[in-house]
Motif scaffolding. Structure first.
Motif, PDB file in Angstrom:
ATOM      1  N   ILE A  12      19.733   1.139   3.403  1.00 22.35           N
ATOM      2  CA  ILE A  12      20.159  -0.240   3.140  1.00 22.35           C
ATOM      3  C   ILE A  12      20.543  -0.403   1.673  1.00 22.35           C
ATOM      4  N   GLU A  13      19.712   0.143   0.780  1.00 23.15           N
ATOM      5  CA  GLU A  13      20.011   0.042  -0.652  1.00 23.15           C
ATOM      6  C   GLU A  13      21.326   0.741  -0.986  1.00 23.15           C
ATOM      7  N   ASP A  14      21.561   1.905  -0.397  1.00 23.63           N
ATOM      8  CA  ASP A  14      22.806   2.631  -0.642  1.00 23.63           C
ATOM      9  C   ASP A  14      24.004   1.842  -0.111  1.00 23.63           C
ATOM     10  N   ALA A  15      23.850   1.240   1.061  1.00 23.33           N
ATOM     11  CA  ALA A  15      24.940   0.455   1.643  1.00 23.33           C
ATOM     12  C   ALA A  15      25.238  -0.764   0.782  1.00 23.33           C
ATOM     13  N   LEU A  16      24.190  -1.427   0.302  1.00 25.29           N
ATOM     14  CA  LEU A  16      24.391  -2.597  -0.562  1.00 25.29           C
ATOM     15  C   LEU A  16      25.027  -2.193  -1.886  1.00 25.29           C
ATOM     16  N   ALA A  17      24.608  -1.067  -2.435  1.00 28.27           N
ATOM     17  CA  ALA A  17      25.154  -0.593  -3.710  1.00 28.27           C
ATOM     18  C   ALA A  17      26.634  -0.266  -3.569  1.00 28.27           C
ATOM     19  N   SER A  18      27.029   0.306  -2.440  1.00 28.17           N
ATOM     20  CA  SER A  18      28.447   0.665  -2.261  1.00 28.17           C
ATOM     21  C   SER A  18      29.301  -0.578  -2.043  1.00 28.17           C
ATOM     22  N   LYS A  19      28.735  -1.643  -1.477  1.00 27.33           N
ATOM     23  CA  LYS A  19      29.457  -2.895  -1.277  1.00 27.33           C
ATOM     24  C   LYS A  19      29.635  -3.634  -2.605  1.00 27.33           C
ATOM     25  N   GLU A  51      -8.187  10.527  17.685  1.00 26.50           N
ATOM     26  CA  GLU A  51      -7.362   9.312  17.715  1.00 26.50           C
ATOM     27  C   GLU A  51      -7.032   8.837  16.304  1.00 26.50           C
ATOM     28  N   LYS A  52      -7.990   8.929  15.402  1.00 26.28           N
ATOM     29  CA  LYS A  52      -7.725   8.557  14.004  1.00 26.28           C
ATOM     30  C   LYS A  52      -6.628   9.440  13.417  1.00 26.28           C
ATOM     31  N   ASP A  53      -6.709  10.739  13.690  1.00 34.57           N
ATOM     32  CA  ASP A  53      -5.689  11.667  13.201  1.00 34.57           C
ATOM     33  C   ASP A  53      -4.315  11.303  13.762  1.00 34.57           C
ATOM     34  N   LYS A  54      -4.257  10.999  15.065  1.00 31.30           N
ATOM     35  CA  LYS A  54      -2.985  10.613  15.672  1.00 31.30           C
ATOM     36  C   LYS A  54      -2.444   9.331  15.040  1.00 31.30           C
ATOM     37  N   ASN A  55      -3.316   8.369  14.811  1.00 34.88           N
ATOM     38  CA  ASN A  55      -2.892   7.106  14.194  1.00 34.88           C
ATOM     39  C   ASN A  55      -2.388   7.331  12.774  1.00 34.88           C
ATOM     40  N   ASN A  56      -3.061   8.206  12.018  1.00 32.90           N
ATOM     41  CA  ASN A  56      -2.622   8.501  10.654  1.00 32.90           C
ATOM     42  C   ASN A  56      -1.263   9.190  10.665  1.00 32.90           C
ATOM     43  N   GLN A  57      -1.063  10.124  11.591  1.00 31.25           N
ATOM     44  CA  GLN A  57       0.226  10.804  11.701  1.00 31.25           C
ATOM     45  C   GLN A  57       1.329   9.808  12.067  1.00 31.25           C
ATOM     46  N   TYR A  58       1.026   8.909  12.978  1.00 35.34           N
ATOM     47  CA  TYR A  58       1.995   7.894  13.376  1.00 35.34           C
ATOM     48  C   TYR A  58       2.327   6.990  12.195  1.00 35.34           C
ATOM     49  N   ALA A  59       1.306   6.550  11.463  1.00 30.00           N
ATOM     50  CA  ALA A  59       1.522   5.680  10.305  1.00 30.00           C
ATOM     51  C   ALA A  59       2.362   6.396   9.247  1.00 30.00           C
ATOM     52  N   ASP A  60       2.093   7.673   9.006  1.00 27.36           N
ATOM     53  CA  ASP A  60       2.883   8.449   8.044  1.00 27.36           C
ATOM     54  C   ASP A  60       4.337   8.556   8.495  1.00 27.36           C
ATOM     55  N   ALA A  61       4.554   8.821   9.767  1.00 29.71           N
ATOM     56  CA  ALA A  61       5.918   8.928  10.293  1.00 29.71           C
ATOM     57  C   ALA A  61       6.656   7.595  10.164  1.00 29.71           C
ATOM     58  N   MET A  62       5.972   6.495  10.459  1.00 31.09           N
ATOM     59  CA  MET A  62       6.602   5.179  10.339  1.00 31.09           C
ATOM     60  C   MET A  62       6.900   4.853   8.878  1.00 31.09           C
ATOM     61  N   ASP A  63       6.006   5.236   7.983  1.00 26.62           N
ATOM     62  CA  ASP A  63       6.228   5.007   6.558  1.00 26.62           C
ATOM     63  C   ASP A  63       7.472   5.755   6.081  1.00 26.62           C
ATOM     64  N   LYS A  64       7.632   6.997   6.519  1.00 25.01           N
ATOM     65  CA  LYS A  64       8.814   7.787   6.152  1.00 25.01           C
ATOM     66  C   LYS A  64      10.083   7.148   6.704  1.00 25.01           C
ATOM     67  N   ARG A  65      10.030   6.673   7.946  1.00 23.30           N
ATOM     68  CA  ARG A  65      11.207   6.037   8.541  1.00 23.30           C
ATOM     69  C   ARG A  65      11.579   4.758   7.806  1.00 23.30           C
ATOM     70  N   ILE A  66      10.574   3.976   7.453  1.00 22.89           N
ATOM     71  CA  ILE A  66      10.828   2.719   6.728  1.00 22.89           C
ATOM     72  C   ILE A  66      11.456   3.016   5.379  1.00 22.89           C
ATOM     73  N   LYS A  67      10.933   4.026   4.671  1.00 27.39           N
ATOM     74  CA  LYS A  67      11.510   4.396   3.374  1.00 27.39           C
ATOM     75  C   LYS A  67      12.945   4.880   3.532  1.00 27.39           C
ATOM     76  N   MET A  68      13.210   5.651   4.580  1.00 24.17           N
ATOM     77  CA  MET A  68      14.563   6.134   4.819  1.00 24.17           C
ATOM     78  C   MET A  68      15.510   4.965   5.099  1.00 24.17           C
ATOM     79  N   LEU A  69      15.070   4.010   5.924  1.00 25.27           N
ATOM     80  CA  LEU A  69      15.881   2.834   6.208  1.00 25.27           C
ATOM     81  C   LEU A  69      16.107   1.997   4.951  1.00 25.27           C
ATOM     82  N   GLN A  70      15.070   1.885   4.142  1.00 26.31           N
ATOM     83  CA  GLN A  70      15.184   1.119   2.900  1.00 26.31           C
ATOM     84  C   GLN A  70      16.224   1.764   1.980  1.00 26.31           C
ATOM     85  N   HIS A  71      16.206   3.086   1.855  1.00 31.34           N
ATOM     86  CA  HIS A  71      17.182   3.791   1.018  1.00 31.34           C
ATOM     87  C   HIS A  71      18.595   3.636   1.594  1.00 31.34           C
TER      88      HIS A  71
END
Length: 99
Positions: free
Chosen positions: A90-97, A68-88
């Motif tokens: 958003i930043e790209d969209a703001l920069a182009s505006k 379960e710890k391994d599954k939670n760590n994998q989930y947290a890593d996947a969410m971290d990657k998604r958040i970073k992708m969304l952040q980039h």
């Protein structure tokens, strides 16, 4: 943190266990789950002393916890990657505006 003492029975033996106030029901459910696992272990034809049974069940629970710890760590890593992708994105969209 205040503690309460509750009585539980494991392997047919009574124990008085301290737990945080408000967690008594959760500890009782854990005790019931352990007793159920013991019954299932014995029904499966596995025999041994109470100590051997307790050790095998504790090992099984620890293994499940690690999975379960391994599954939670994998989930947290996947969410971290998604958040970073969304952040980039958003930043790209703001920069182009702005540009």
């Amino acid at each position: 943190m205040t503690t309460a003492a509750i009585d539980i029975v494991i392997l047919g033996r009574p124990y008085k266990v301290a737990c945080p106030v408000g967690q008594e029901a959760a500890l009782q459910r854990a005790s019931d789950m352990l007793n159920e696992r013991i019954r299932n272990f014995k029904k499966g034809g596995k025999s041994g002393s109470n100590e051997q049974i307790a050790i095998m069940l504790a090992l099984n629970v620890c293994h499940e916890l690690e999975l379960e710890k391994d599954k939670n760590n994998q989930y947290a890593d996947a969410m971290d990657k998604r958040i970073k992708m969304l952040q980039h994105t958003i930043e790209d969209a703001l920069a182009s505006k702005v540009g």
